[in-house]
Motif scaffolding. Structure first.
Motif, PDB file in Angstrom:
ATOM      1  N   SER A  86      14.827 -18.778 -17.395  1.00 49.95           N
ATOM      2  CA  SER A  86      14.311 -19.922 -18.147  1.00 49.95           C
ATOM      3  C   SER A  86      14.265 -19.579 -19.635  1.00 49.95           C
ATOM      4  CB  SER A  86      12.916 -20.291 -17.645  1.00 49.95           C
ATOM      5  OG  SER A  86      12.327 -21.267 -18.485  1.00 49.95           O
ATOM      6  N   LYS A  87      14.730 -20.491 -20.467  1.00 47.22           N
ATOM      7  CA  LYS A  87      14.748 -20.209 -21.905  1.00 47.22           C
ATOM      8  C   LYS A  87      13.351 -20.205 -22.515  1.00 47.22           C
ATOM      9  CE  LYS A  87      15.611 -25.067 -23.152  1.00 47.22           C
ATOM     10  NZ  LYS A  87      16.533 -25.980 -23.854  1.00 47.22           N
ATOM     11  N   SER A  88      12.377 -20.770 -21.801  1.00 49.82           N
ATOM     12  CA  SER A  88      11.012 -20.829 -22.335  1.00 49.82           C
ATOM     13  C   SER A  88      10.086 -19.817 -21.679  1.00 49.82           C
ATOM     14  CB  SER A  88      10.440 -22.241 -22.126  1.00 49.82           C
ATOM     15  OG  SER A  88      10.412 -22.572 -20.749  1.00 49.82           O
ATOM     16  N   GLY A  89      10.573 -19.029 -20.743  1.00 46.51           N
ATOM     17  CA  GLY A  89       9.712 -18.075 -20.059  1.00 46.51           C
ATOM     18  C   GLY A  89       9.539 -16.780 -20.824  1.00 46.51           C
ATOM     19  N   ALA A  90       8.580 -15.989 -20.352  1.00 48.16           N
ATOM     20  CA  ALA A  90       8.330 -14.693 -20.993  1.00 48.16           C
ATOM     21  C   ALA A  90       9.421 -13.689 -20.663  1.00 48.16           C
ATOM     22  CB  ALA A  90       6.971 -14.155 -20.539  1.00 48.16           C
ATOM     23  N   ALA A  91      10.142 -13.918 -19.567  1.00 50.68           N
ATOM     24  CA  ALA A  91      11.144 -12.949 -19.144  1.00 50.68           C
ATOM     25  C   ALA A  91      12.245 -12.786 -20.185  1.00 50.68           C
ATOM     26  CB  ALA A  91      11.746 -13.376 -17.807  1.00 50.68           C
ATOM     27  N   VAL A  92      12.690 -13.884 -20.802  1.00 53.85           N
ATOM     28  CA  VAL A  92      13.773 -13.801 -21.769  1.00 53.85           C
ATOM     29  C   VAL A  92      13.352 -12.973 -22.980  1.00 53.85           C
ATOM     30  CG1 VAL A  92      13.149 -15.971 -22.917  1.00 53.85           C
ATOM     31  CG2 VAL A  92      15.493 -15.121 -23.054  1.00 53.85           C
ATOM     32  N   LYS A  93      12.093 -13.102 -23.391  1.00 49.45           N
ATOM     33  CA  LYS A  93      11.605 -12.311 -24.526  1.00 49.45           C
ATOM     34  C   LYS A  93      11.531 -10.833 -24.163  1.00 49.45           C
ATOM     35  CE  LYS A  93       8.875 -16.154 -26.368  1.00 49.45           C
ATOM     36  NZ  LYS A  93       7.517 -16.627 -26.738  1.00 49.45           N
ATOM     37  N   ASP A  94      11.060 -10.570 -22.936  1.00 52.85           N
ATOM     38  CA  ASP A  94      10.959  -9.161 -22.517  1.00 52.85           C
ATOM     39  C   ASP A  94      12.337  -8.496 -22.481  1.00 52.85           C
ATOM     40  OD1 ASP A  94       8.278  -9.565 -22.239  1.00 52.85           O
ATOM     41  OD2 ASP A  94       8.341  -9.831 -20.059  1.00 52.85           O
ATOM     42  N   VAL A  95      13.307  -9.176 -21.894  1.00 50.57           N
ATOM     43  CA  VAL A  95      14.644  -8.597 -21.760  1.00 50.57           C
ATOM     44  C   VAL A  95      15.296  -8.385 -23.122  1.00 50.57           C
ATOM     45  CG1 VAL A  95      16.975  -8.990 -20.898  1.00 50.57           C
ATOM     46  CG2 VAL A  95      15.021  -9.495 -19.444  1.00 50.57           C
ATOM     47  N   LEU A  96      15.260  -9.405 -23.971  1.00 49.70           N
ATOM     48  CA  LEU A  96      15.880  -9.294 -25.292  1.00 49.70           C
ATOM     49  C   LEU A  96      15.195  -8.236 -26.144  1.00 49.70           C
ATOM     50  CD1 LEU A  96      16.566 -13.069 -26.113  1.00 49.70           C
ATOM     51  CD2 LEU A  96      18.181 -11.329 -25.308  1.00 49.70           C
ATOM     52  N   GLY A  97      13.860  -8.147 -26.015  1.00 47.70           N
ATOM     53  CA  GLY A  97      13.137  -7.137 -26.795  1.00 47.70           C
ATOM     54  C   GLY A  97      13.528  -5.721 -26.397  1.00 47.70           C
ATOM     55  N   VAL A  98      13.617  -5.479 -25.108  1.00 50.53           N
ATOM     56  CA  VAL A  98      13.989  -4.144 -24.648  1.00 50.53           C
ATOM     57  C   VAL A  98      15.427  -3.803 -25.050  1.00 50.53           C
ATOM     58  CG1 VAL A  98      14.393  -2.721 -22.599  1.00 50.53           C
ATOM     59  CG2 VAL A  98      12.346  -4.144 -22.746  1.00 50.53           C
ATOM     60  N   LEU A  99      16.347  -4.753 -24.886  1.00 46.88           N
ATOM     61  CA  LEU A  99      17.742  -4.496 -25.247  1.00 46.88           C
ATOM     62  C   LEU A  99      17.909  -4.254 -26.743  1.00 46.88           C
ATOM     63  CD1 LEU A  99      19.647  -7.033 -22.956  1.00 46.88           C
ATOM     64  CD2 LEU A  99      19.501  -4.562 -22.704  1.00 46.88           C
ATOM     65  N   ALA A 100      17.164  -5.002 -27.554  1.00 43.78           N
ATOM     66  CA  ALA A 100      17.245  -4.808 -29.007  1.00 43.78           C
ATOM     67  C   ALA A 100      16.748  -3.424 -29.408  1.00 43.78           C
ATOM     68  CB  ALA A 100      16.447  -5.893 -29.717  1.00 43.78           C
ATOM     69  N   ARG A 101      15.745  -2.940 -28.701  1.00 49.06           N
ATOM     70  CA  ARG A 101      15.188  -1.624 -29.028  1.00 49.06           C
ATOM     71  C   ARG A 101      16.040  -0.487 -28.478  1.00 49.06           C
ATOM     72  NH1 ARG A 101      12.067   1.142 -25.668  1.00 49.06           N
ATOM     73  NH2 ARG A 101      11.542  -0.758 -24.510  1.00 49.06           N
ATOM     74  N   ARG A 102      16.559  -0.647 -27.268  1.00 54.85           N
ATOM     75  CA  ARG A 102      17.266   0.446 -26.616  1.00 54.85           C
ATOM     76  C   ARG A 102      18.770   0.458 -26.871  1.00 54.85           C
ATOM     77  NH1 ARG A 102      15.531   3.146 -22.063  1.00 54.85           N
ATOM     78  NH2 ARG A 102      17.591   2.824 -21.117  1.00 54.85           N
ATOM     79  N   TYR A 103      19.362  -0.741 -26.889  1.00 52.01           N
ATOM     80  CA  TYR A 103      20.827  -0.793 -26.885  1.00 52.01           C
ATOM     81  C   TYR A 103      21.271  -2.064 -27.601  1.00 52.01           C
ATOM     82  CZ  TYR A 103      25.554  -0.289 -24.913  1.00 52.01           C
ATOM     83  OH  TYR A 103      26.898  -0.121 -24.738  1.00 52.01           O
ATOM     84  N   ASN A 104      21.398  -1.974 -28.907  1.00 51.45           N
ATOM     85  CA  ASN A 104      21.797  -3.143 -29.704  1.00 51.45           C
ATOM     86  C   ASN A 104      23.306  -3.194 -29.940  1.00 51.45           C
ATOM     87  OD1 ASN A 104      22.048  -0.973 -31.391  1.00 51.45           O
ATOM     88  ND2 ASN A 104      20.729  -1.765 -33.013  1.00 51.45           N
ATOM     89  N   LEU A 105      24.066  -2.549 -29.048  1.00 47.87           N
ATOM     90  CA  LEU A 105      25.515  -2.491 -29.195  1.00 47.87           C
ATOM     91  C   LEU A 105      26.233  -3.530 -28.337  1.00 47.87           C
ATOM     92  CD1 LEU A 105      25.923   1.405 -29.037  1.00 47.87           C
ATOM     93  CD2 LEU A 105      25.696  -0.031 -31.061  1.00 47.87           C
ATOM     94  N   CYS A 106      25.472  -4.370 -27.627  1.00 47.34           N
ATOM     95  CA  CYS A 106      26.090  -5.340 -26.730  1.00 47.34           C
ATOM     96  C   CYS A 106      25.666  -6.760 -27.106  1.00 47.34           C
ATOM     97  CB  CYS A 106      25.727  -5.060 -25.273  1.00 47.34           C
ATOM     98  SG  CYS A 106      23.995  -5.353 -24.899  1.00 47.34           S
ATOM     99  N   THR A 107      26.432  -7.713 -26.595  1.00 50.43           N
ATOM    100  CA  THR A 107      26.116  -9.126 -26.774  1.00 50.43           C
ATOM    101  C   THR A 107      25.387  -9.633 -25.542  1.00 50.43           C
ATOM    102  OG1 THR A 107      28.090  -9.433 -28.126  1.00 50.43           O
ATOM    103  CG2 THR A 107      27.099 -11.411 -27.181  1.00 50.43           C
ATOM    104  N   VAL A 108      24.324 -10.397 -25.749  1.00 54.60           N
ATOM    105  CA  VAL A 108      23.558 -10.981 -24.650  1.00 54.60           C
ATOM    106  C   VAL A 108      23.678 -12.499 -24.736  1.00 54.60           C
ATOM    107  CG1 VAL A 108      21.327 -11.159 -23.502  1.00 54.60           C
ATOM    108  CG2 VAL A 108      21.962  -9.035 -24.684  1.00 54.60           C
ATOM    109  N   SER A 109      24.190 -13.112 -23.665  1.00 57.27           N
ATOM    110  CA  SER A 109      24.322 -14.568 -23.611  1.00 57.27           C
ATOM    111  C   SER A 109      23.284 -15.121 -22.648  1.00 57.27           C
ATOM    112  CB  SER A 109      25.726 -14.970 -23.140  1.00 57.27           C
ATOM    113  OG  SER A 109      26.692 -14.590 -24.101  1.00 57.27           O
TER     114      SER A 109
END
Length: 412
Positions: free
Chosen positions: A146-169
């Protein structure tokens, strides 16, 4: 016998009317065990018997009601059937026409879930052999949530911190409610045919069992299994477990954990690369040192084996051999010359002419040398050869040496 006789049809119709007019036989709840269960392959109607320890009754459930069941009835199940008693006129039997069936002791939804798990497991959808490995360094990740759920923020936050070399759609979907199943299945099929994703995260935050129930749908499980892209399922919290988790290639307890599983830690990668770089530099330095030493040894061998070096060494050897040969030849010539002189002196000393020059003469008789007086007699003609000429003479008298005469007398 008096009165008009009834036909069988009339009798059965009469009994049916009596049964159907009794309000106590409408909308009954009957408890029992299912036996002889059968689903008609063409109509979809259900036929079975409901029995207890003392009796049984035939039950019919038409397709319109059967399609509403949340589980599949099976022989041996203890159930409560809601329905109405009526008579099947053709056979003259009464039976229960069921409108609903509830498992006794277990909720129908939970029972349906267990049946679905067994069904999909039997088909191999949960087998470890069909699980696809995650790519070590994904370049494009599909995030279904869901674009409005907390899950999308959690996933994007972790990926931005750990691995910002990929594209997330982000592929937004409904994660609960009537449209959730169709929305999620459509998103998974899109990921399957898009051809540009390396991994997929299917996730939503925590919620009640009712909120998460859509992830137990068979359609979603099959869409996950059919997806060629590795799918990580992260539904709810660690204690929540759904059919989607079983069908997925990897299950994460939370959305954040899914992000950590799908991508490596770029900081750790950098540290590993630094370590590898240092080890490579050390290894290259050692290799350079070994090759340098090997080159030096080759140069020494080259100089030792070079034609000029070999010619020089052979030239020195030839010069030494020449010197030794010359010395040996000179020594040999000196010896031969000494032997020649010795032989010449010996020959000179044995020369008859030289002996004759000292006053001796050679007596010859008939061309042969006379060695003894025994070879001549008085009157013989002899030729005497002196050092400076020859003279002929006649033997007048033969005289012997005293020693020879003595020897002759002793012999006599």
């Amino acid at each position: 016998m008096t009165g008009a006789a009834l036909t069988v049809t009339q009798l059965n119709a009469y009994v049916k009317s009596i049964v159907e007019s009794d309000g106590k036989l409408k909308d009954l709840l009957i408890r029992g065990e299912i036996s002889s269960f059968h689903r008609h392959f063409r109509t979809g109607h259900l036929f079975f018997s409901l029995k207890d320890a003392g009796a049984s009754i035939k039950v019919v459930m038409f397709q319109s009601y059967a399609n509403r069941l949340a589980f599949s009835p099976e022989d041996g199940m203890s159930v409560i059937v809601r329905g109405t008693v009526s008579v099947f006129e053709r056979d003259g039997v009464y039976q229960l026409y069921a409108k609903d069936i509830l498992p006794e002791g277990v909720g129908a939804r939970q029972l349906a879930l267990e049946q679905l798990k067994r069904k999909l497991a039997a088909e191999g959808l949960f087998d470890a052999e069909r699980k696809k490995p995650l790519p070590p360094f994904p370049q494009h990740i599909a995030l279904i949530t869901s674009k409005s759920g907390a899950a999308v923020k959690d996933v994007l936050g972790v990926l931005a911190r750990r691995y910002n070399l990929c594209t997330v759609s982000l592929i937004p979907v409904s994660v609960q409610g009537e449209t959730a199943c169709t929305s999620i299945v459509r998103a998974l099929r899109y990921v399957s045919i898009a051809g540009r994703y390396d991994a997929c995260i299917l996730t939503r935050g925590g919620g009640s069992q009712e909120d998460l129930w859509v992830f137990n749908r068979e359609e979603i499980a099959r869409a996950i299994a059919d997806c060629p892209v590795p799918v990580i399922s992260a539904v709810g919290h660690e204690i929540d477990f759904t059919v989607a988790d079983l069908a997925a290639d990897l299950r994460a307890p939370t959305p954040s954990a899914a992000a950590e599983l799908v991508a490596p830690d770029s900081g750790e990668i950098a540290r590993q690369l630094n370590g590898v770089s240092l080890r490579m530099e050390t290894a290259l330095h050692r290799l350079y040192t070994r090759k340098k030493e090997a080159l030096y040894q080759l140069q020494l061998r080259h100089r030792a084996c070079s034609p000029a070096q070999l010619l020089g060494e052979r030239g020195e050897g030839l010069a030494a051999l020449r010197h030794r040969l010359q010395a040996a030849c000179a020594k040999r010539l000196d010896k031969l010359e000494a032997d020649w002189r010795s032989a010449a002196d010996l020959c000179e000393s044995l020369n008859p002419a030289k002996v004759l020059s000292r006053g001796y003469a050679i007596a010859q008789k008939g061309g042969a040398a006379v060695h003894s007086i025994m070879q001549i007699q008085p009157g013989d003609r002899l030729s005497l050869r002196f050092c400076d000429g020859e003279a002929d003479c006649t033997v007048d008298q033969i005289g012997e040496e005293p020693s020879h005469a003595d020897q002759k007398e002793s012999k006599l």
